[in-house]
Design an enzyme around this catalytic site. Structure first.
Site, PDB file in Angstrom:
ATOM      1  N   SER A 203       0.819  -1.213   0.000  1.00  0.00           N
ATOM      2  CA  SER A 203       0.000   0.000   0.000  1.00  0.00           C
ATOM      3  C   SER A 203       0.855   1.266   0.000  1.00  0.00           C
ATOM      4  O   SER A 203       2.029   1.248   0.385  1.00  0.00           O
ATOM      5  CB  SER A 203      -0.910   0.000   1.234  1.00  0.00           C
ATOM      6  OG  SER A 203      -0.162  -0.320   2.379  1.00  0.00           O
TER       7      SER A 203
ATOM      8  N   ASP B 117       5.189  -3.789   8.573  1.00  0.00           N
ATOM      9  CA  ASP B 117       5.711  -3.581   7.213  1.00  0.00           C
ATOM     10  C   ASP B 117       7.206  -3.261   7.247  1.00  0.00           C
ATOM     11  O   ASP B 117       7.964  -3.672   6.358  1.00  0.00           O
ATOM     12  CB  ASP B 117       4.932  -2.453   6.529  1.00  0.00           C
ATOM     13  CG  ASP B 117       3.456  -2.788   6.424  1.00  0.00           C
ATOM     14  OD1 ASP B 117       3.134  -3.984   6.356  1.00  0.00           O
ATOM     15  OD2 ASP B 117       2.633  -1.866   6.425  1.00  0.00           O
TER      16      ASP B 117
HETATM   17  N1  PLP Z   1      -1.343  -0.819   4.819  1.00  0.00           N
HETATM   18  C1  PLP Z   1      -2.417  -0.131   5.227  1.00  0.00           C
HETATM   19  C2  PLP Z   1      -3.118   0.777   4.265  1.00  0.00           C
HETATM   20  C3  PLP Z   1      -2.869  -0.290   6.524  1.00  0.00           C
HETATM   21  O1  PLP Z   1      -3.940   0.409   6.917  1.00  0.00           O
HETATM   22  C4  PLP Z   1      -2.192  -1.168   7.392  1.00  0.00           C
HETATM   23  C5  PLP Z   1      -2.623  -1.361   8.771  1.00  0.00           C
HETATM   24  O2  PLP Z   1      -3.469  -0.648   9.284  1.00  0.00           O
HETATM   25  C6  PLP Z   1      -1.096  -1.854   6.931  1.00  0.00           C
HETATM   26  C7  PLP Z   1      -0.696  -1.655   5.642  1.00  0.00           C
HETATM   27  C8  PLP Z   1      -0.333  -2.846   7.775  1.00  0.00           C
HETATM   28  O3  PLP Z   1       0.419  -2.225   8.710  1.00  0.00           O
HETATM   29  P1  PLP Z   1       1.273  -3.040   9.793  1.00  0.00           P
HETATM   30  O4  PLP Z   1       2.682  -2.842   9.406  1.00  0.00           O
HETATM   31  O5  PLP Z   1       0.923  -2.330  11.041  1.00  0.00           O
HETATM   32  O6  PLP Z   1       0.867  -4.467   9.773  1.00  0.00           O
HETATM   33 MG    MG Z   2       1.595  -6.746   9.503  1.00  0.00          MG
END
Ligand code: PLP
Ligand code: MG
Ligand code: ATP
Ligand code: MG
Length: 274
Positions: free
Chosen positions: A11, A222
């Site tokens: 994302s 991430d």
């Molecule tokens: N991408 C988006 C758009 C998110 O909203 C999230 C979590 O809310 C993630 C990725 C994953 O993030 P994390 O690194 O906290 O698992």
């Molecule tokens: Mg994660």
């Protein structure tokens, strides 16, 4: 050694650090060329009150890949995937993995099966069987959190022994290296990360205890998967050294994030400050 080049499909958010915003800069700092495909472009992460933006579908992904193929650009040492919002897009990724591996049989595919946390899914449930049946067998490395490990296994994981059993099941599906980014299987004030790598038919296991900070971070998973990819490369696949480096870097970033946020109103929820 030639510069490693990673295709990162995750994302993008305008504000904050999750997905490619969490992964790109650290990977560049660690010496990687990073080519990013943004699976979504959102205003902010999904924890905010308002969220809007654009979602790429499988046809959009196909257009990018087709054009890159035409220019002979589909040559990578690494593929990293994270937050994917649609089942058709995820199925298309399976085709991309196969094509990239055909072009480079040594390509390492690191899959963060981002589906949820703390007992809640934040992607459609229909992604789960695709991860289980199609993506896991293609992935060389997976980095689930505790909840994602339970989803993939289809069973609760309530002890360290349960976790090792789950990890063995993932090895059985063809995934040679498993790193569980965090679990609450230890003492109250610690997170436990686990990793296992199949070497000559044996599982080489490593466990790490992480002092728990009293806050909820988004984007930390991430950053974990991106750093894992980088350190596995730098250490020749040594999971002990990789996990040490990944966790030290994360703790430094998260402590700095916490210090920056102290005194602010929404003090318990914030993104990592890179
Ligand atoms: N991408 C988006 C758009 C998110 O909203 C999230 C979590 O809310 C993630 C990725 C994953 O993030 P994390 O690194 O906290 O698992
Ligand atoms: Mg994660
Ligand atoms: P998120 O919980 O942000 O959705 P995730 O569940 O995918 O992400 P986690 O396993 O929670 O990823 O976090 C990845 C790494 O970040 C952990 O290995 C740990 O090093 C660090 N981390 C995350 N939260 C904390 C915390 N509260 N205290 C200390 N370290 C943390
Ligand atoms: Mg988590």
């Amino acid at each position: 050694m030639a510069t490693p080049r990673v295709l990162s499909i995750q994302s993008h958010v305008v504000r904050g650090y999750v997905g490619n915003k969490s992964a790109t800069f650290p990977l560049q700092l660690l010496g990687f060329e990073v080519d990013a495909i943004n699976s979504v472009q959102l205003s902010n992460h999904t924890g905010y009150k308002h969220i809007d933006g654009q979602i790429l579908d499988e046809k959009d992904l196909d257009k990018l890949i087709t054009s890159m193929r035409g220019n002979n650009l589909l040559h990578y040492t690494h593929l990293l995937t994270g937050y994917i919002g649609s089942p058709a897009f995820l199925s298309k990724i399976a085709e991309v993995v196969k094509e990239l591996k055909a072009n480079n049989p040594n390509l390492l595919y690191v899959c963060d099966p981002v589906m949820g946390d703390d007992g809640k899914m934040y992607v459609p449930q229909s992604l789960l069987p695709i991860y289980q049946e199609t993506i896991l067998p293609l992935a060389d490395v997976i980095t689930p959190n505790q909840f994602e490990m339970e989803l993939l296994l289809g069973q609760k994981v309530e002890s360290i022994e349960d976790a090792w059993r789950a990890i063995e099941a993932f090895h059985g599906k063809g995934c040679g290296t498993v790193l569980v980014s965090s679990s609450t299987l230890g003492a109250k004030d610690e997170l436990i990360a686990l990793s296992s790598k199949k070497i000559d038919g044996k599982s080489v296991r490593v466990m790490a205890s992480i002092p728990m900070l009293d806050a909820h971070f988004t984007g930390s998973g991430d950053l974990f998967s991106a750093l894992t990819l980088a350190w596995l490369h730098k250490t020749g696949g040594n999971t002990q050294l990789s996990l040490d480096n990944v966790i030290y870097s994360l703790q430094a970033v998260l402590k700095r994030t916490l210090n920056k946020a102290l005194g602010k109103e929404d003090f318990k929820y914030y993104e990592a400050s890179l």
